[in-house]
Design an enzyme around this catalytic site. Structure first.
Site, short mmCIF file in Angstrom:
data_model
loop_
_atom_site.label_atom_id
_atom_site.label_comp_id
_atom_site.label_asym_id
_atom_site.label_seq_id
_atom_site.Cartn_x
_atom_site.Cartn_y
_atom_site.Cartn_z
N CYS A 1 -6.38 41.74 -27.64
CA CYS A 1 -7.26 41.99 -28.14
C CYS A 1 -8.12 41.69 -26.45
CB CYS A 1 -7.73 40.79 -28.97
SG CYS A 1 -6.76 39.68 -29.00
N ASP B 1 14.33 17.15 -44.89
CA ASP B 1 15.25 18.22 -43.71
C ASP B 1 15.33 17.63 -42.27
OD1 ASP B 1 15.95 20.17 -43.17
OD2 ASP B 1 14.94 22.05 -43.37
#
Length: 455
Positions: A228, A356
């Site tokens: 693009c 985590d």
């Protein structure tokens, strides 16, 4: 109530009272932030993004203060709505009057929509977007969409965006807001390829893989989409000829109306980006360029942002790490220090750190394994110190140089007692404050003149 809580927290030695007063006040009066922020005379500047928020915001605050203005700023980095509210409460009189020209607010990405609605910022600075705490934020696309939607609802807000990050640069076109871009031009340290995990590998517009002329680090660099045509925008404020020397980082700075040399007293290319963002924001507020340069040259790092100490004549550096990209840049800085280096890595997995810790496997510790001769020893501590040691083992770092110490105070004292030329301490967020308290009890905060040279 807030003033009493601030005093009680400090009196009890339980911290700096940077969040609890705001939490209680918001429960009592949910509209208190909007009420206090509405008294700011010249406007609010908000700094958001993944890395560099605290340093950038504090740099802007220094420049604005030196220009003679009164400010409200959340210096300690408490960037949720409770911390932002507390910053105003600390500055307010007992009857709720705020006497300030500017409010300079570091704001957590997930909290940005709620806070921006209440403070109506005049300027928003976006530093970068990297994957961070997936268990809290979710995927990076979600975080970016939160910022996009919030900016779309802020008429009249001017943006200061990082031209070198495609995920940030695109915000200018999407939101339609007035934008000033900042960035860093090609220099001797750029790379033709990037081995780091790049969040912006694909075009945020059409999805094609971006082409890069060069990389600074991670996805930051000179990019173009072959599909693009989306590409790095021209930067209104751009650094060139970047350099690092004697614990400082700098560049030749070009901006509308002139050029200057910018030198900031902290090492690391990522800190140069913080300086560029701060200069651009201050320039947007109409401050004199020479005053801004002078202010940034005297910047003092906040806690854990390449903070300098000295222990028995030996330099000590304390640095916050919280995601793969930031950790990688911290490791790159480590390998520029005069070796051998004694290292401490403190990893916690509290809610503020992210439960985590699998992100540690995305950090390029292999660079330490390949250049282990520059590292004297590594002490692993914190709640997940053992897991950190395992990660180093799989990175090829010699087992004889890895030490796991469950007790944090012992680990800090062990790294300080090492015989390397410098001690370098890397910590996650909730480990930062206990490590900093231990350091303050036995080492003294250092000045720039005593920092070792960085090659």
């Amino acid at each position: 109530m807030a003033k009493a809580i601030i005093w009680l927290v400090r009196f009890a030695g339980r911290g700096k009272g940077s969040s609890l007063p705001g939490m209680v006040s918001l429960k009592i009066c949910p509209g208190i932030l909007a009420h206090l922020a509405g008294q700011v005379r010249r406007g609010v500047v908000m700094v958001t993004g993944t890395n560099g928020k605290t340093t950038t915001n504090n740099m802007i605050a220094r420049a604005v203060r030196e220009a003679g203005y009164r400010v409200v700023v959340n210096t300690e980095g408490a960037n949720l709505i409770t911390g932002v509210t507390t910053a105003f409460l600390k500055a307010a009189s007992p009857v709720g009057r705020v006497d300030c020209d500017y409010a300079l607010l570091e704001v957590d990405e997930a909290s940005f929509p709620r806070i921006s609605q209440q403070v109506c910022p005049r300027v928003v600075v976006v530093t970068n977007f990297f994957r961070d705490q997936l268990d809290r934020y979710g995927e990076l696309d979600k975080t970016i969409s939160l910022i996009e939607d919030a900016l779309a609802g802020l008429p009249g807000t001017r943006l200061v965006l990082n031209a070198d990050d495609p995920l940030v640069a695109r915000l200018g076109a999407i939101t339609g807001r007035e934008v000033t871009f900042y960035g860093l031009g090609e220099h001797s340290g750029v790379s033709s390829h990037s081995t780091a995990a790049r969040e912006g590998r694909f075009c945020p517009g059409c999805g094609r893989e971006l082409e890069y002329a060069y990389y600074h680090y991670s996805q930051l660099g000179s990019y173009r989409c072959p599909g693009c045509g989306f590409s790095r925008p021209a930067a209104g404020v751009e650094g060139s000829h970047a350099f690092s020397s004697g614990g400082t980082t700098g560049c030749l700075l070009a901006y509308p109306g002139g050029s200057r040399e910018l030198v900031i007293p902290v090492p690391g290319l990522y800190n140069l980006y913080n300086g560029l963002a701060a200069f651009t924001a201050a320039l947007t507020l109409g401050l004199d360029p020479d005053r801004i340069i002078h202010a940034l040259g005297g910047y003092t790092p906040a806690t854990g942002r390449m903070e300098r100490y000295r222990y028995r004549g030996r330099p000590v550096l304390l640095n916050l790490v919280k995601n793969p990209t930031g950790f990688n840049e911290g490791l790159h800085t480590l390998l520029t220090l005069p070796g051998p280096v004694d290292v401490l890595i403190a990893i916690n997995d509290n809610a503020a750190d992210g439960r985590d810790i699998s992100w540690l496997w995305d950090v390029d510790f292999e660079m330490l394994g390949e250049q282990h001769h520059r590292v004297n020893q590594v002490f692993c501590t914190g709640q997940r110190g053992a897991e950190m040691a395992v990660r180093l083992k799989y990175a090829g770092f010699p087992l004889a140089k890895i030490h796991v110490q469950e007790k944090m105070h012992r680990a800090v004292r062990d790294v300080l007692a090492g015989n390397g030329s410098i001690a370098y301490l890397l910590t996650t967020y909730t480990a930062l404050w206990p490590v900093e308290r231990i350091l303050r009890s036995c080492a003294r905060r250092d000045g720039l003149e005593n920092l070792p040279s960085v090659s």
